[in-house]
Design a protein around this motif. Structure first.
Motif, PDB file in Angstrom:
ATOM      1  N   VAL A 195       0.845  -1.195   0.000  1.00 18.33           N
ATOM      2  CA  VAL A 195       0.000   0.000   0.000  1.00 18.33           C
ATOM      3  C   VAL A 195       0.878   1.242   0.000  1.00 18.33           C
ATOM      4  O   VAL A 195       1.822   1.343   0.793  1.00 18.33           O
ATOM      5  N   GLU A 196       0.579   2.169  -0.881  1.00 18.95           N
ATOM      6  CA  GLU A 196       1.329   3.413  -0.971  1.00 18.95           C
ATOM      7  C   GLU A 196       0.579   4.519  -0.237  1.00 18.95           C
ATOM      8  O   GLU A 196      -0.616   4.731  -0.472  1.00 18.95           O
ATOM      9  N   ARG A 197       1.294   5.210   0.649  1.00 22.14           N
ATOM     10  CA  ARG A 197       0.708   6.319   1.396  1.00 22.14           C
ATOM     11  C   ARG A 197       0.950   7.623   0.637  1.00 22.14           C
ATOM     12  O   ARG A 197       2.100   7.946   0.296  1.00 22.14           O
ATOM     13  N   ARG A 198      -0.121   8.383   0.369  1.00 19.91           N
ATOM     14  CA  ARG A 198       0.000   9.650  -0.331  1.00 19.91           C
ATOM     15  C   ARG A 198      -0.517  10.761   0.579  1.00 19.91           C
ATOM     16  O   ARG A 198      -1.689  10.777   0.952  1.00 19.91           O
ATOM     17  N   VAL A 199       0.358  11.668   0.927  1.00 19.93           N
ATOM     18  CA  VAL A 199       0.001  12.783   1.795  1.00 19.93           C
ATOM     19  C   VAL A 199       0.380  14.085   1.118  1.00 19.93           C
ATOM     20  O   VAL A 199       1.522  14.242   0.669  1.00 19.93           O
ATOM     21  N   TYR A 200      -0.546  15.014   1.061  1.00 22.31           N
ATOM     22  CA  TYR A 200      -0.296  16.299   0.430  1.00 22.31           C
ATOM     23  C   TYR A 200      -0.407  17.397   1.491  1.00 22.31           C
ATOM     24  O   TYR A 200      -1.444  17.543   2.139  1.00 22.31           O
ATOM     25  N   THR A 201       0.656  18.133   1.678  1.00 20.98           N
ATOM     26  CA  THR A 201       0.664  19.177   2.695  1.00 20.98           C
ATOM     27  C   THR A 201       1.221  20.470   2.117  1.00 20.98           C
ATOM     28  O   THR A 201       1.877  20.479   1.072  1.00 20.98           O
ATOM     29  N   SER A 202       0.959  21.557   2.851  1.00 20.69           N
ATOM     30  CA  SER A 202       1.479  22.856   2.437  1.00 20.69           C
ATOM     31  C   SER A 202       2.579  23.336   3.385  1.00 20.69           C
ATOM     32  O   SER A 202       3.007  24.480   3.307  1.00 20.69           O
ATOM     33  N   GLY A 203       3.007  22.457   4.280  1.00 18.82           N
ATOM     34  CA  GLY A 203       4.099  22.781   5.193  1.00 18.82           C
ATOM     35  C   GLY A 203       5.087  21.635   5.239  1.00 18.82           C
ATOM     36  O   GLY A 203       4.707  20.457   5.170  1.00 18.82           O
ATOM     37  N   GLU A 204       6.332  21.964   5.388  1.00 19.38           N
ATOM     38  CA  GLU A 204       7.387  20.947   5.327  1.00 19.38           C
ATOM     39  C   GLU A 204       7.203  19.857   6.373  1.00 19.38           C
ATOM     40  O   GLU A 204       7.472  18.682   6.118  1.00 19.38           O
ATOM     41  N   PHE A 208       4.335  15.443  10.275  1.00 19.15           N
ATOM     42  CA  PHE A 208       5.437  14.766  10.962  1.00 19.15           C
ATOM     43  C   PHE A 208       4.971  13.726  11.978  1.00 19.15           C
ATOM     44  O   PHE A 208       5.745  12.887  12.415  1.00 19.15           O
ATOM     45  N   LEU A 209       3.703  13.740  12.360  1.00 17.21           N
ATOM     46  CA  LEU A 209       3.186  12.735  13.286  1.00 17.21           C
ATOM     47  C   LEU A 209       2.424  11.611  12.579  1.00 17.21           C
ATOM     48  O   LEU A 209       1.799  10.777  13.231  1.00 17.21           O
ATOM     49  N   ASP A 210       2.488  11.602  11.258  1.00 20.06           N
ATOM     50  CA  ASP A 210       1.788  10.574  10.491  1.00 20.06           C
ATOM     51  C   ASP A 210       2.408   9.204  10.771  1.00 20.06           C
ATOM     52  O   ASP A 210       3.592   8.984  10.492  1.00 20.06           O
TER      53      ASP A 210
END
Length: 327
Positions: A195-204, A208-210
């Motif tokens: 399974v591939e995890r895809r996370v899109y964020t607007s901060g670096e 970080f707690l994912d």
């Protein structure tokens, strides 16, 4: 119809009439069952609405005068039970409201916080701690005593340290001055499942707690610094509340998160004496009459809480993350 030799048999008019009559009778029976079922559902709903309305109308009456003292002087009791968190029984709103009512009552001779809690939110605990100290300053004649039953740990001890004195049973569990935040790591599990995890964020560092992504050393260090800051605030508050009574010298483990029995806590200066709420009211405050100022849910509130489910909390637990907890 046909006989046993396959020859057609003529149906009589009477047979056809009987069949139609039987069909109508069966259809009428089915329709009657459907109507009865619909009416049954209707009356059940009507009964539910009626009971709900009765609770809504009369629940305020059930609490008229609750927590209000009449007559002679008394010792005010406020229970701090269970997790200290928003929208829980031991939330800051509930405890602070009860404290204010107890202090404002002219018949209150002393206030006892009867504690049985593992701790919880540092924010909620801090609110209650600050309010206890504020009320003590505003009403210097009224003393506050924290009495620990089975457990007074972490955020619960944070609250207790704001009192004038703390009491516990010799076997109570006291202390646990520390901070924790728990999560899980599912990275290898995701790899094994393909399974591939895809996370899109607007901060670096927004994610970080994912728990589904690998930890980064700099983010782990940052999170430890957040917990360390909260721990320092906890320690400072306990020192401010307990003062020279704490036996810090020679006991570096005092603020390590360890927990002690009531007997050990007395030697360490974490508490001032051994005894229960009745003992403190009778022997320390000098007023054996107890009046409970604890904020209680109305029957309607209890009913709705039983029906409701906190989706956000369940999702947080499922994701394996909880915010900082005083432990």
């Amino acid at each position: 119809m046909s006989d046993e030799w396959g020859k057609p048999v003529n149906e009589s008019k009477e047979d056809r009439t009987s069949l139609k009559l039987l069909e109508k009778t069966l259809l009428a029976g089915v329709q009657e069952q459907r109507r009865a079922r619909r009416w049954g559902i209707f009356f059940k709903l009507l009964t539910f609405v009626y009971l709900f309305g009765v609770l809504l109308i009369f629940s305020p009456l059930l609490h008229m005068g609750e927590g209000k003292a009449v007559g002679d002087t008394h010792t005010a009791i406020i229970n701090v039970r269970g997790m200290i968190a928003d929208e829980e029984a031991a939330s800051a709103d509930n405890i602070v409201g009860a404290l204010r009512a107890a202090f404002e009552d002219s018949n209150t001779k002393g206030v006892v916080l009867r504690i049985n809690s593992p701790g919880g939110s540092p924010v909620q605990s801090g609110y209650i701690y600050d309010e206890i100290r504020r009320l003590r300053g505003e009403y210097p004649a009224i003393k506050v005593y924290a009495v620990i039953a089975d457990l007074g740990a972490s955020g619960a001890y944070y609250i207790a340290s704001a009192a004038d004195e703390i009491y516990a049973d010799k076997s109570s569990l006291v202390g646990s001055i520390g901070v924790t935040a728990a999560t899980f790591g599912f990275v290898e599990t995701m790899d094994k499942l393909g399974v591939e995890r895809r996370v899109y964020t607007s901060g670096e560092h927004k994610a970080f707690l994912d728990p589904f992504q690998p930890e980064k050393p700099e983010e782990t260090e940052f999170w430890r610094s957040v917990l360390a800051t909260t721990h320092r605030q906890f320690i400072d508050s306990v020192k401010q509340g307990r003062g020279d009574r704490l036996q810090v010298a020679g006991h570096p483990e005092l603020f390590s998160g360890l927990i002690w029995s009531g007997e050990q806590a007395l030697e360490l200066g974490l508490i001032d004496g051994l005894g229960n709420a009745s003992y403190v009211a009778r022997e320390v405050i000098g007023e054996a009459e107890l009046v409970d100022f604890t904020v209680k849910d109305s029957p309607l509130e209890r009913f709705t809480k039983q029906l409701g489910v906190s989706i956000g909390s369940q999702l947080a637990l499922w994701m394996g993350f909880q915010g900082p907890q005083l432990r």
